[in-house]
Motif scaffolding. Structure first.
Motif, PDB file in Angstrom:
ATOM      1  N   VAL A  97       5.605 -15.724 -27.043  1.00 38.39           N
ATOM      2  CA  VAL A  97       4.810 -16.918 -27.316  1.00 38.39           C
ATOM      3  C   VAL A  97       3.401 -16.834 -26.708  1.00 38.39           C
ATOM      4  N   ALA A  98       3.235 -16.052 -25.666  1.00 38.74           N
ATOM      5  CA  ALA A  98       1.919 -15.947 -25.027  1.00 38.74           C
ATOM      6  C   ALA A  98       0.870 -15.368 -25.971  1.00 38.74           C
ATOM      7  N   ASP A  99       1.321 -14.674 -27.007  1.00 39.71           N
ATOM      8  CA  ASP A  99       0.391 -14.065 -27.971  1.00 39.71           C
ATOM      9  C   ASP A  99       0.063 -14.988 -29.144  1.00 39.71           C
ATOM     10  N   LEU A 100       0.696 -16.156 -29.187  1.00 38.19           N
ATOM     11  CA  LEU A 100       0.489 -17.074 -30.298  1.00 38.19           C
ATOM     12  C   LEU A 100      -0.677 -18.019 -30.029  1.00 38.19           C
ATOM     13  N   THR A 101      -1.064 -18.767 -31.059  1.00 34.74           N
ATOM     14  CA  THR A 101      -2.102 -19.781 -30.883  1.00 34.74           C
ATOM     15  C   THR A 101      -1.509 -20.983 -30.145  1.00 34.74           C
ATOM     16  N   ALA A 102      -2.368 -21.872 -29.674  1.00 36.41           N
ATOM     17  CA  ALA A 102      -1.912 -23.052 -28.949  1.00 36.41           C
ATOM     18  C   ALA A 102      -0.976 -23.907 -29.792  1.00 36.41           C
ATOM     19  N   ASP A 103      -1.355 -24.148 -31.040  1.00 31.74           N
ATOM     20  CA  ASP A 103      -0.518 -24.971 -31.914  1.00 31.74           C
ATOM     21  C   ASP A 103       0.821 -24.305 -32.189  1.00 31.74           C
ATOM     22  N   GLU A 104       0.816 -22.991 -32.340  1.00 27.01           N
ATOM     23  CA  GLU A 104       2.062 -22.268 -32.583  1.00 27.01           C
ATOM     24  C   GLU A 104       2.972 -22.319 -31.359  1.00 27.01           C
ATOM     25  N   ILE A 105       2.385 -22.222 -30.170  1.00 32.98           N
ATOM     26  CA  ILE A 105       3.175 -22.295 -28.936  1.00 32.98           C
ATOM     27  C   ILE A 105       3.818 -23.671 -28.801  1.00 32.98           C
ATOM     28  N   LEU A 106       3.039 -24.708 -29.074  1.00 30.70           N
ATOM     29  CA  LEU A 106       3.559 -26.074 -28.981  1.00 30.70           C
ATOM     30  C   LEU A 106       4.702 -26.280 -29.971  1.00 30.70           C
ATOM     31  N   ASP A 138      -4.251 -30.190 -23.041  1.00 29.68           N
ATOM     32  CA  ASP A 138      -4.609 -31.280 -23.948  1.00 29.68           C
ATOM     33  C   ASP A 138      -6.073 -31.631 -23.672  1.00 29.68           C
ATOM     34  N   LYS A 139      -6.944 -31.359 -24.626  1.00 34.96           N
ATOM     35  CA  LYS A 139      -8.385 -31.530 -24.408  1.00 34.96           C
ATOM     36  C   LYS A 139      -8.789 -32.987 -24.211  1.00 34.96           C
ATOM     37  N   SER A 140      -7.949 -33.924 -24.624  1.00 35.64           N
ATOM     38  CA  SER A 140      -8.321 -35.330 -24.486  1.00 35.64           C
ATOM     39  C   SER A 140      -8.336 -35.782 -23.034  1.00 35.64           C
ATOM     40  N   ASP A 141      -7.488 -35.197 -22.197  1.00 38.28           N
ATOM     41  CA  ASP A 141      -7.412 -35.635 -20.798  1.00 38.28           C
ATOM     42  C   ASP A 141      -7.187 -34.492 -19.815  1.00 38.28           C
ATOM     43  N   GLN A 142      -7.167 -33.266 -20.335  1.00 34.04           N
ATOM     44  CA  GLN A 142      -6.984 -32.068 -19.500  1.00 34.04           C
ATOM     45  C   GLN A 142      -5.597 -31.975 -18.860  1.00 34.04           C
ATOM     46  N   SER A 143      -4.622 -32.731 -19.382  1.00 39.29           N
ATOM     47  CA  SER A 143      -3.259 -32.562 -18.903  1.00 39.29           C
ATOM     48  C   SER A 143      -2.720 -31.220 -19.401  1.00 39.29           C
ATOM     49  N   LYS A 144      -1.684 -30.728 -18.717  1.00 41.52           N
ATOM     50  CA  LYS A 144      -1.187 -29.385 -19.017  1.00 41.52           C
ATOM     51  C   LYS A 144       0.305 -29.392 -19.329  1.00 41.52           C
ATOM     52  N   LEU A 145       0.686 -28.503 -20.211  1.00 38.26           N
ATOM     53  CA  LEU A 145       2.086 -28.243 -20.519  1.00 38.26           C
ATOM     54  C   LEU A 145       2.330 -26.768 -20.269  1.00 38.26           C
ATOM     55  N   TYR A 146       3.375 -26.460 -19.506  1.00 37.15           N
ATOM     56  CA  TYR A 146       3.712 -25.074 -19.195  1.00 37.15           C
ATOM     57  C   TYR A 146       4.951 -24.682 -19.998  1.00 37.15           C
ATOM     58  N   VAL A 147       4.817 -23.628 -20.803  1.00 37.51           N
ATOM     59  CA  VAL A 147       5.881 -23.172 -21.697  1.00 37.51           C
ATOM     60  C   VAL A 147       6.380 -21.807 -21.231  1.00 37.51           C
ATOM     61  N   ALA A 148       7.697 -21.651 -21.168  1.00 40.96           N
ATOM     62  CA  ALA A 148       8.293 -20.400 -20.701  1.00 40.96           C
ATOM     63  C   ALA A 148       7.914 -19.231 -21.598  1.00 40.96           C
ATOM     64  N   THR A 149       7.562 -18.114 -20.995  1.00 36.73           N
ATOM     65  CA  THR A 149       7.205 -16.919 -21.752  1.00 36.73           C
ATOM     66  C   THR A 149       8.313 -15.863 -21.704  1.00 36.73           C
ATOM     67  N   THR A 150       9.442 -16.199 -21.100  1.00 32.20           N
ATOM     68  CA  THR A 150      10.635 -15.348 -21.137  1.00 32.20           C
ATOM     69  C   THR A 150      11.820 -16.211 -21.553  1.00 32.20           C
TER      70      THR A 150
END
Length: 237
Positions: free
Chosen positions: A41-50, A182-194
Motif C-alpha cells: 500500500v505504501a506504493d499506492l496513491t493517497a486515495d487508493e490507500i484510504l 487530511d488537508k482540511s485540518d492536517q489530521s493524520k491516519l496511519y495505515v499498516a504497511t505489513t
C-alpha cells in the motif's frame, strides 16, 4: 478524519435525547504479530490507500476503537466495539457517561445519573430515578440518534473532511505504517504497511485527539440483546 468529528455526534445525540424527554488512547500499545512482508500500500496513491484501509476494516468484520478528543474545552473519550452491523460502546464526556448498544438494527442507550440531571431539564432527577440502570430503547428511525451508530461503518469512520495527501512511511507502536494527511485540518491516519492494510491510528495535529484501532476479527460476546426487564422504551419517557 478529525477525531472530534467522530466523537462529537455521540455527545450531541445524547443531549438531544435527554432534552426530549485506560480511556486515554495516547499511550495505548498492543503487540503486533511477527513482521510479515510489505503489503504494497505504501506504493499506492493517497486515495487508493484510504480505499484499501476502508475495505480491510470492513472485511475484518469486527474491530475496536478507543480514544479521545477535546472540543470546546471538554475532553471526551470513547471505547467502541463493532461486530458486523452491531456495536457496543461507552462514551465519557468528563462529568457524565453514556453507553450505546446496537443489536439486530435496534439501538439502545444507557446514561448515568449525572447525564440525566445535566441534560434532562427540570425532570432530569426524575428521569434518572425512573430509568435507573436500564437500557433505553430508541426507534431505529430516530434521526437524532442515528449518527451515534454510524461509527460502526468503516466508510463513516475513515471519511476525510477534505482532500487526502500521502505522507511519510514511519512506525508506531503497532508497527510500520504509511501516513495519510487530511488537508482540511492536517489530521493524520496511519495505515499498516505489513499484513492487512488496517487503519491503526488517527491523530489530530496537536495530538490532543487520537483514536486507536485494534481487535480486528475479534469476537465481542458483550454485544447482545438486553433482557426485557432491563429495557425501557424511550417513547414512554
Amino acid at each position: 478524519m478529525r477525531v472530534a468529528r467522530v466523537l462529537v455526534p455521540l455527545a450531541v445525540a445524547g443531549m438531544v435525547l435527554a432534552g426530549c424527554g485506560d480511556r486515554t488512547a495516547g499511550g495505548a500499545t498492543w503487540s503486533a504479530p511477527s513482521a510479515p512482508a510489505g503489503n504494497g500500500v505504501a506504493d499506492l496513491t493517497a486515495d487508493e490507500i484510504l480505499a484499501k484501509a476502508t475495505a480491510a476494516l470492513d472485511k475484518a468484520g469486527s474491530f475496536q476503537i478507543k480514544g479521545q478528543a477535546r472540543e470546546d474545552g471538554t475532553t471526551m473519550s470513547v471505547d467502541l466495539k463493532v461486530q458486523g452491523k452491531d456495536l457496543v460502546g461507552t462514551i465519557d464526556m468528563g462529568s457524565s457517561t453514556i453507553q450505546t448498544l446496537l443489536v439486530g438494527g435496534q439501538p439502545y442507550f444507557k446514561a448515568d445519573e449525572a447525564f440525566w440531571k445535566e441534560n434532562g431539564g427540570p425532570q432530569g432527577a426524575g428521569l434518572a430515578q425512573l430509568v435507573g440502570d436500564r437500557w433505553v430503547k430508541v426507534s431505529p428511525k430516530d434521526e437524532d440518534f442515528a449518527n451515534v451508530f454510524k461509527l460502526g461503518d468503516p466508510d463513516e469512520i475513515l471519511k476525510p473532511d477534505g482532500k487526502v495527501s500521502k505522507g511519510a512511511s514511519t512506525s508506531i507502536d503497532a508497527g510500520p505504517v504509511i501516513t495519510l494527511i487530511d488537508k482540511s485540518d492536517q489530521s493524520k491516519l496511519y495505515v499498516a504497511t505489513t499484513g492487512e492494510p488496517y487503519p491503526l491510528l488517527t491523530e489530530d495535529p496537536d495530538k490532543q485527539g487520537k483514536l486507536v484501532f485494534s481487535g480486528f476479527g475479534d469476537s465481542f460476546p458483550e454485544i447482545k440483546k438486553p433482557d426485557a426487564q432491563d429495557v425501557i422504551d424511550f417513547s414512554k419517557l
